[in-house]
Design an enzyme around this catalytic site. Structure first.
Site, PDB file in Angstrom:
ATOM      1  N   THR A 107     -40.018  -4.430 -22.339  1.00  0.00           N
ATOM      2  CA  THR A 107     -39.172  -5.075 -21.324  1.00  0.00           C
ATOM      3  C   THR A 107     -38.074  -5.871 -22.017  1.00  0.00           C
ATOM      4  O   THR A 107     -38.245  -6.319 -23.147  1.00  0.00           O
ATOM      5  CB  THR A 107     -39.995  -6.026 -20.412  1.00  0.00           C
ATOM      6  OG1 THR A 107     -39.131  -6.584 -19.416  1.00  0.00           O
ATOM      7  CG2 THR A 107     -40.632  -7.175 -21.177  1.00  0.00           C
ATOM      8  N   SER A 108     -36.976  -6.036 -21.300  1.00  0.00           N
ATOM      9  CA  SER A 108     -35.915  -6.897 -21.824  1.00  0.00           C
ATOM     10  C   SER A 108     -36.086  -8.310 -21.270  1.00  0.00           C
ATOM     11  O   SER A 108     -35.335  -9.215 -21.621  1.00  0.00           O
ATOM     12  CB  SER A 108     -34.551  -6.348 -21.382  1.00  0.00           C
ATOM     13  OG  SER A 108     -34.471  -6.373 -19.966  1.00  0.00           O
ATOM     14  N   GLU A 147     -32.270   2.397 -16.231  1.00  0.00           N
ATOM     15  CA  GLU A 147     -33.133   2.815 -15.119  1.00  0.00           C
ATOM     16  C   GLU A 147     -32.383   3.773 -14.213  1.00  0.00           C
ATOM     17  O   GLU A 147     -31.193   3.590 -13.981  1.00  0.00           O
ATOM     18  CB  GLU A 147     -33.557   1.591 -14.290  1.00  0.00           C
ATOM     19  CG  GLU A 147     -34.559   0.729 -15.013  1.00  0.00           C
ATOM     20  CD  GLU A 147     -34.916  -0.528 -14.228  1.00  0.00           C
ATOM     21  OE1 GLU A 147     -34.468  -0.681 -13.071  1.00  0.00           O
ATOM     22  OE2 GLU A 147     -35.634  -1.369 -14.790  1.00  0.00           O
ATOM     23  N   ASP A 168     -41.798  -1.674 -13.323  1.00  0.00           N
ATOM     24  CA  ASP A 168     -40.630  -1.902 -12.487  1.00  0.00           C
ATOM     25  C   ASP A 168     -41.092  -2.685 -11.265  1.00  0.00           C
ATOM     26  O   ASP A 168     -42.167  -2.425 -10.716  1.00  0.00           O
ATOM     27  CB  ASP A 168     -39.986  -0.580 -12.062  1.00  0.00           C
ATOM     28  CG  ASP A 168     -38.610  -0.835 -11.475  1.00  0.00           C
ATOM     29  OD1 ASP A 168     -37.712  -1.252 -12.221  1.00  0.00           O
ATOM     30  OD2 ASP A 168     -38.443  -0.664 -10.251  1.00  0.00           O
ATOM     31  N   GLY A 218     -35.649 -14.707 -11.686  1.00  0.00           N
ATOM     32  CA  GLY A 218     -35.219 -13.813 -10.611  1.00  0.00           C
ATOM     33  C   GLY A 218     -35.313 -14.454  -9.229  1.00  0.00           C
ATOM     34  O   GLY A 218     -34.765 -15.536  -8.984  1.00  0.00           O
ATOM     35  N   HIS A 249     -48.041  -9.795  -7.678  1.00  0.00           N
ATOM     36  CA  HIS A 249     -47.841  -8.345  -7.714  1.00  0.00           C
ATOM     37  C   HIS A 249     -47.996  -7.800  -9.125  1.00  0.00           C
ATOM     38  O   HIS A 249     -48.605  -6.776  -9.355  1.00  0.00           O
ATOM     39  CB  HIS A 249     -46.424  -8.058  -7.193  1.00  0.00           C
ATOM     40  CG  HIS A 249     -45.377  -9.018  -7.745  1.00  0.00           C
ATOM     41  ND1 HIS A 249     -45.356 -10.344  -7.395  1.00  0.00           N
ATOM     42  CD2 HIS A 249     -44.400  -8.866  -8.661  1.00  0.00           C
ATOM     43  CE1 HIS A 249     -44.384 -10.959  -8.052  1.00  0.00           C
ATOM     44  NE2 HIS A 249     -43.791 -10.080  -8.833  1.00  0.00           N
ATOM     45  N   ARG A 250     -47.430  -8.519 -10.102  1.00  0.00           N
ATOM     46  CA  ARG A 250     -47.464  -8.061 -11.497  1.00  0.00           C
ATOM     47  C   ARG A 250     -48.882  -8.111 -12.045  1.00  0.00           C
ATOM     48  O   ARG A 250     -49.355  -7.169 -12.668  1.00  0.00           O
ATOM     49  CB  ARG A 250     -46.531  -8.957 -12.335  1.00  0.00           C
ATOM     50  CG  ARG A 250     -46.470  -8.603 -13.806  1.00  0.00           C
ATOM     51  CD  ARG A 250     -45.251  -9.210 -14.475  1.00  0.00           C
ATOM     52  NE  ARG A 250     -44.028  -8.658 -13.929  1.00  0.00           N
ATOM     53  CZ  ARG A 250     -43.200  -9.329 -13.113  1.00  0.00           C
ATOM     54  NH1 ARG A 250     -43.425 -10.598 -12.811  1.00  0.00           N
ATOM     55  NH2 ARG A 250     -42.135  -8.740 -12.605  1.00  0.00           N
TER      56      ARG A 250
HETATM   57  P1  ITT Z   1     -36.885  -4.712 -17.522  1.00  0.00           P
HETATM   58  O1  ITT Z   1     -36.465  -3.547 -16.661  1.00  0.00           O
HETATM   59  O2  ITT Z   1     -36.246  -4.722 -18.880  1.00  0.00           O
HETATM   60  O3  ITT Z   1     -38.383  -4.858 -17.593  1.00  0.00           O
HETATM   61  P2  ITT Z   1     -35.600  -6.283 -15.428  1.00  0.00           P
HETATM   62  O4  ITT Z   1     -35.378  -7.757 -15.290  1.00  0.00           O
HETATM   63  O5  ITT Z   1     -34.398  -5.386 -15.337  1.00  0.00           O
HETATM   64  O6  ITT Z   1     -36.390  -6.072 -16.812  1.00  0.00           O
HETATM   65  P3  ITT Z   1     -36.816  -5.039 -13.033  1.00  0.00           P
HETATM   66  O7  ITT Z   1     -35.773  -3.999 -12.942  1.00  0.00           O
HETATM   67  O8  ITT Z   1     -38.240  -4.610 -12.869  1.00  0.00           O
HETATM   68  O9  ITT Z   1     -36.734  -5.833 -14.426  1.00  0.00           O
HETATM   69  O10 ITT Z   1     -36.652  -6.214 -12.002  1.00  0.00           O
HETATM   70  C1  ITT Z   1     -35.609  -6.290 -11.129  1.00  0.00           C
HETATM   71  C2  ITT Z   1     -35.271  -7.718 -10.857  1.00  0.00           C
HETATM   72  O11 ITT Z   1     -36.153  -8.199  -9.850  1.00  0.00           O
HETATM   73  C3  ITT Z   1     -35.423  -8.671 -12.034  1.00  0.00           C
HETATM   74  O12 ITT Z   1     -34.288  -8.713 -12.832  1.00  0.00           O
HETATM   75  C4  ITT Z   1     -35.668  -9.991 -11.338  1.00  0.00           C
HETATM   76  O13 ITT Z   1     -34.444 -10.562 -10.975  1.00  0.00           O
HETATM   77  C5  ITT Z   1     -36.424  -9.564 -10.093  1.00  0.00           C
HETATM   78  N1  ITT Z   1     -37.860  -9.726 -10.295  1.00  0.00           N
HETATM   79  C6  ITT Z   1     -38.731  -8.846 -10.840  1.00  0.00           C
HETATM   80  N2  ITT Z   1     -39.964  -9.380 -10.880  1.00  0.00           N
HETATM   81  C7  ITT Z   1     -39.859 -10.608 -10.330  1.00  0.00           C
HETATM   82  C8  ITT Z   1     -40.780 -11.651 -10.091  1.00  0.00           C
HETATM   83  O14 ITT Z   1     -42.044 -11.563 -10.449  1.00  0.00           O
HETATM   84  N3  ITT Z   1     -40.313 -12.764  -9.541  1.00  0.00           N
HETATM   85  C9  ITT Z   1     -39.032 -12.898  -9.180  1.00  0.00           C
HETATM   86  N4  ITT Z   1     -38.112 -11.966  -9.365  1.00  0.00           N
HETATM   87  C10 ITT Z   1     -38.514 -10.823  -9.944  1.00  0.00           C
END
Ligand code: ITT
Length: 231
Positions: free
Chosen positions: A43-44, A72, A101, A179, A206-207
């Protein structure tokens, strides 16, 4: 000591490490001498890594962070995004890693948006923009969904977490998390996810529920690993 430690190591390894005295239970020896399971998480996103490693640490599993941004695909389904990303990343990393994701699905006037477009929405309009979209509109519930994808060297398996239901707050609150955490209030709680600690969030998120299913699968206890190609 968690049973997971045992499952992480090839069965041939123990005898090369130690020859237990006859009176000592061999299974017990495996528990005490073998290194903890180690798995790579791609992950980034530093916060995702923090959550995953905190949850894994509790189970005696070490997570190696492969800090990497991968492209993606744009698709309507979070599972498809995770699976395709995993297939692509496997060309670079080989096997023995997982990624995930996550999407936030807002009901009511937003009809499930941003869902699989969460990354884009978070980067562009952010929480302020999301709240603006909801101004004066019908607010339904909202939920998060995480899908983990794991490449074992032969197939990509996906693990869909339970959804975390909640509502969108009127204004951002809290400084933890990342996020959409400051605007998401889980059902049955009054605080946003950003007002909770990492371990509190991991109790309900969820995670962590997707992670539990994945770890159950790895431990050979069943789980819901779904082969999506090969096999
Ligand atoms: P990687 O793909 O590199 O893992 P990303 O930040 O781009 O990192 P996602 O595409 O899975 O990851 O996530 C989309 C966005 O949704 C992410 O950038 C956050 O802003 C939000 N997000 C994901 N999980 C979250 C969480 O548990 N709580 C709050 N926001 C979340």
């Amino acid at each position: 000591m968690p049973a997971l430690t045992v499952c992480a190591v090839p069965p041939s390894m123990p005898s090369t490490l130690i020859s237990p005295p006859k009176h000592v239970n061999h299974i017990f020896i495996r528990f005490i001498i073998l290194p903890a399971m180690r798995i790579r998480f791609v992950t980034s996103n530093q916060w995702k890594f923090n959550e995953i490693s905190e949850a894994c640490r509790r189970k005696g599993i070490e997570v190696e962070w492969v800090r990497m941004k991968y492209e993606e695909i744009q698709a309507d389904d979070t599972e498809e995004i995770a699976r395709t990303s995993c297939e692509r990343v496997s060309a670079q990393l080989g096997s023995g890693f997982f990624l995930e994701d996550t999407g936030l699905y807002v009901g009511g006037a937003l009809g499930g948006f941003p869902g699989p477009y969460s990354s884009y929405v978070s980067k562009t309009i952010g929480n302020a923009g999301l709240l603006k979209l909801l101004e004066g509109k019908e607010r339904g519930g909202a939920y998060f969904l995480t899908v983990i994808a794991y490449f074992d060297g032969t197939v990509v398996r996906t693990f869909r977490g339970g959804i975390l239901e909640g509502t969108i707050a009127d204004a951002p609150r809290g400084s933890n998390g990342f996020g959409f955490d400051p605007v998401f209030i889980p059902s049955g709680h009054s605080r946003t996810l950003a007002e909770m600690s990492t371990s509190e969030k991991n109790m309900i998120s969820h995670r962590s529920s997707a992670l539990s299913r994945f770890l159950e699968y790895l431990a050979g206890r069943g789980g819901n690993g779904k082969a999506v190609h090969g096999q």
